[in-house]
Design a protein around this motif. Sequence first.
Motif, PDB file in Angstrom:
ATOM      1  N   TYR A  66      46.622  38.876  39.429  1.00 15.24           N
ATOM      2  CA  TYR A  66      46.017  37.374  38.256  1.00 15.24           C
ATOM      3  C   TYR A  66      44.546  37.980  37.907  1.00 15.24           C
ATOM      4  O   TYR A  66      43.782  37.569  39.072  1.00 15.24           O
ATOM      5  N   PRO A  67      44.315  38.799  36.853  1.00 19.52           N
ATOM      6  CA  PRO A  67      42.967  39.483  36.796  1.00 19.52           C
ATOM      7  C   PRO A  67      41.975  38.355  36.324  1.00 19.52           C
ATOM      8  O   PRO A  67      40.940  38.580  36.075  1.00 19.52           O
ATOM      9  N   ASN A  68      42.772  37.174  35.983  1.00 20.54           N
ATOM     10  CA  ASN A  68      41.976  36.049  35.307  1.00 20.54           C
ATOM     11  C   ASN A  68      41.631  35.358  35.651  1.00 20.54           C
ATOM     12  O   ASN A  68      40.273  34.684  35.949  1.00 20.54           O
ATOM     13  N   ILE A  69      41.923  35.194  37.087  1.00 19.27           N
ATOM     14  CA  ILE A  69      41.583  34.658  38.727  1.00 19.27           C
ATOM     15  C   ILE A  69      39.851  35.006  38.888  1.00 19.27           C
ATOM     16  O   ILE A  69      40.229  36.335  39.492  1.00 19.27           O
ATOM     17  N   LYS A  70      38.874  34.180  39.465  1.00 20.49           N
ATOM     18  CA  LYS A  70      37.857  34.635  39.853  1.00 20.49           C
ATOM     19  C   LYS A  70      37.868  34.521  41.339  1.00 20.49           C
ATOM     20  O   LYS A  70      37.676  33.883  42.143  1.00 20.49           O
ATOM     21  N   LEU A  71      37.437  35.614  41.988  1.00 26.71           N
ATOM     22  CA  LEU A  71      37.556  35.849  43.989  1.00 26.71           C
ATOM     23  C   LEU A  71      36.096  36.100  43.550  1.00 26.71           C
ATOM     24  O   LEU A  71      35.221  36.630  43.234  1.00 26.71           O
ATOM     25  N   ILE A  72      35.992  35.008  45.225  1.00 23.95           N
ATOM     26  CA  ILE A  72      34.968  34.794  45.877  1.00 23.95           C
ATOM     27  C   ILE A  72      34.934  35.263  46.945  1.00 23.95           C
ATOM     28  O   ILE A  72      35.548  34.680  47.474  1.00 23.95           O
ATOM     29  N   ILE A  73      34.016  36.398  47.764  1.00 17.20           N
ATOM     30  CA  ILE A  73      34.084  36.562  48.953  1.00 17.20           C
ATOM     31  C   ILE A  73      33.672  35.699  50.296  1.00 17.20           C
ATOM     32  O   ILE A  73      32.510  36.561  49.766  1.00 17.20           O
ATOM     33  N   ILE A 116      48.615  30.353  45.453  1.00 17.65           N
ATOM     34  CA  ILE A 116      47.940  30.987  43.587  1.00 17.65           C
ATOM     35  C   ILE A 116      48.878  30.933  42.741  1.00 17.65           C
ATOM     36  O   ILE A 116      49.914  30.539  41.643  1.00 17.65           O
ATOM     37  N   GLU A 117      50.108  31.362  43.436  1.00 19.46           N
ATOM     38  CA  GLU A 117      51.789  31.711  42.209  1.00 19.46           C
ATOM     39  C   GLU A 117      51.958  29.852  42.290  1.00 19.46           C
ATOM     40  O   GLU A 117      52.736  29.820  40.852  1.00 19.46           O
ATOM     41  N   LYS A 118      52.173  29.429  43.117  1.00 20.53           N
ATOM     42  CA  LYS A 118      51.993  28.100  43.377  1.00 20.53           C
ATOM     43  C   LYS A 118      51.410  26.605  42.373  1.00 20.53           C
ATOM     44  O   LYS A 118      51.784  26.198  41.553  1.00 20.53           O
ATOM     45  N   TYR A 119      50.239  27.612  42.435  1.00 20.42           N
ATOM     46  CA  TYR A 119      48.978  26.612  41.988  1.00 20.42           C
ATOM     47  C   TYR A 119      47.626  26.967  41.047  1.00 20.42           C
ATOM     48  O   TYR A 119      47.571  26.687  40.463  1.00 20.42           O
ATOM     49  N   GLN A 120      48.313  28.281  40.855  1.00 16.51           N
ATOM     50  CA  GLN A 120      47.793  28.628  39.537  1.00 16.51           C
ATOM     51  C   GLN A 120      46.592  28.815  38.971  1.00 16.51           C
ATOM     52  O   GLN A 120      45.457  27.881  38.832  1.00 16.51           O
ATOM     53  N   PRO A 121      45.505  28.348  41.071  1.00 12.34           N
ATOM     54  CA  PRO A 121      43.881  28.663  40.743  1.00 12.34           C
ATOM     55  C   PRO A 121      42.858  29.003  39.822  1.00 12.34           C
ATOM     56  O   PRO A 121      43.286  29.926  39.564  1.00 12.34           O
ATOM     57  N   ASP A 122      41.453  28.557  39.173  1.00 15.57           N
ATOM     58  CA  ASP A 122      40.728  29.407  38.470  1.00 15.57           C
ATOM     59  C   ASP A 122      40.025  29.930  39.059  1.00 15.57           C
ATOM     60  O   ASP A 122      39.120  31.415  39.080  1.00 15.57           O
ATOM     61  N   ILE A 123      39.570  29.558  40.656  1.00 14.18           N
ATOM     62  CA  ILE A 123      38.535  30.750  41.449  1.00 14.18           C
ATOM     63  C   ILE A 123      39.233  30.440  42.782  1.00 14.18           C
ATOM     64  O   ILE A 123      39.573  29.633  43.740  1.00 14.18           O
ATOM     65  N   VAL A 124      39.312  31.700  43.556  1.00 10.85           N
ATOM     66  CA  VAL A 124      39.731  32.270  44.827  1.00 10.85           C
ATOM     67  C   VAL A 124      38.511  31.824  46.013  1.00 10.85           C
ATOM     68  O   VAL A 124      37.862  33.157  45.613  1.00 10.85           O
ATOM     69  N   ILE A 137      34.672  32.387  32.964  1.00  9.51           N
ATOM     70  CA  ILE A 137      35.950  32.136  32.899  1.00  9.51           C
ATOM     71  C   ILE A 137      35.969  31.990  31.009  1.00  9.51           C
ATOM     72  O   ILE A 137      35.534  30.775  30.682  1.00  9.51           O
ATOM     73  N   PRO A 138      36.775  32.549  30.985  1.00  9.29           N
ATOM     74  CA  PRO A 138      36.250  32.641  28.541  1.00  9.29           C
ATOM     75  C   PRO A 138      37.383  31.223  28.443  1.00  9.29           C
ATOM     76  O   PRO A 138      37.948  30.219  28.337  1.00  9.29           O
ATOM     77  N   GLY A 139      36.048  30.010  27.418  1.00  8.42           N
ATOM     78  CA  GLY A 139      36.298  29.075  27.044  1.00  8.42           C
ATOM     79  C   GLY A 139      36.195  27.662  28.263  1.00  8.42           C
ATOM     80  O   GLY A 139      36.633  27.235  27.343  1.00  8.42           O
TER      81      GLY A 139
END
Length: 512
Positions: free
Chosen positions: A77-84, A47-55, A127-129
Amino acid sequence: MGRECKVLIVDDEFITRQGISHMIMWEQEGFSIVGEASNGQEGIEMIEKYQPDIVLADIVMPVLNGIEFSMILQEKYPNIKLIILSSYDNFEYVRTTLLNGAVDYVLKPTLNPEILLRALKKAAAGIPGFSLDRRESVALETQMERYLTGYQDTILETEYKERFPYMQFRILAGNMKKACGSNTRQWEKTQELMIRHLQKNGFEKLGTFYLEQEVFFCVINYKKPDEIFLIETLKEGTEKAGKVAENLFLVLSNGFTEFSGIRDIYEKEVKQALEQKFYFADKFLIEQREYITKEAERFRYEEYAELLKKHQFSQAMVLLKDYMEYLCRCRYDAYQCKNLFKNLLYNLLMEMEKCGVKSEELRRLYFKKTDKTESDKEFLLCCREITEELDAMVSECRHNEDSRIEEMKEYIKTHYKERLELADLAEEFSFNYHYISSYFNQHMQEGFSGYLNMVRIEKSCQLLKDSSMPISAVSMEVGYSDHGYYCRIFKKLKGETPSQYRRKSRTEEGNW
């Protein structure tokens, strides 16, 4: 204007990651997979390396599980969307991750393209915008990767003809995980060095990607007259790349003209050769034509087993060592070669244990030593060292065995008058009852009963010559309670009855 939505997959099961990565046409739907991690800790690093939008993350993982992972993600990373990703039997855990900020959950047993895409679009919409940038076409590299892994049946000529205008192709492949471990920067630098060197020397028609997350795969399209120069360029490039990754090992396929043949060539030729750095430890690059194997004849196991049974350990070890050398000449699969050696070594140690060798301790030591070998030279040296060490133990073992046999013989000569049985001998010398019979027979070339009878009859011969004791008393004196049995054994060993022996011996001495 939209852009691709970057997705990271975090799951400890490779099959699950592989299935998800090929479940939908990511690029056409506006998504791209930026990485895959096998546990929560790896996921945080990516995550630190690739900065994804969704995990997409599994809830049950080693090192750092889904709940702990979701807490860190929500905090850092509160802006990253997590799908379990969840199984049916752990909804309580899922509820905790939802409270920690996960936007959705997907049940693994019901996962299909439609459900996955719906979850991804739902997360992207939050994800805003952000707006998805869907593509009509799929990158050629993506199609090749899907084709090679069996998730796509064909690649249309129109998809690659413009990209690869020449008639000749070769595949260059190497396992970067084995070459660089988990050092992804080293992976990237090594790959970059190779590609730049090719492009610098005029080979620009390339298609590069990774198979199964770790195998670097490069299709090289070139003109036939440039073939020799291409090989020279690759050798120079791998020498440079080898300074970055010392364990680098690349395989260059033979040339081919049909692009559709890349899957068969990789599966039947290149993939096997990639596993054989064992036989090319001093090279960074081999050509497919260098990888030649021979069918190996089976090991003479029956002969080996017979030698072990007779405790002819030195001869058995010569047979073992010679066969390992033969397998290496045939370039037999390294993994199978090591396993066969360990299995045969185990049989040897089990037999040597009967002679007092501590087999369990040696087995652990020798197996570990064998597994650590990384080349045929190291492996054969390991085989020689182990067999030489065991051969020295055999010599000491023989000396000890000779001493023990002498002690057994002396014990029998001291106690022959008693009601002596094999069980008494086993107890006296701490032997297994069933084993001592074969042990005694092997070292004395006759059984316990035979040797005891021989001692008793010889002692009785002395009494028959030197005393006037009745023959029945002689038989009792040397340990026989049954006079008739004594007479039968005497005749069997001496060829005459005790009476005949006494008369004959006294006649010869002139005492009659």
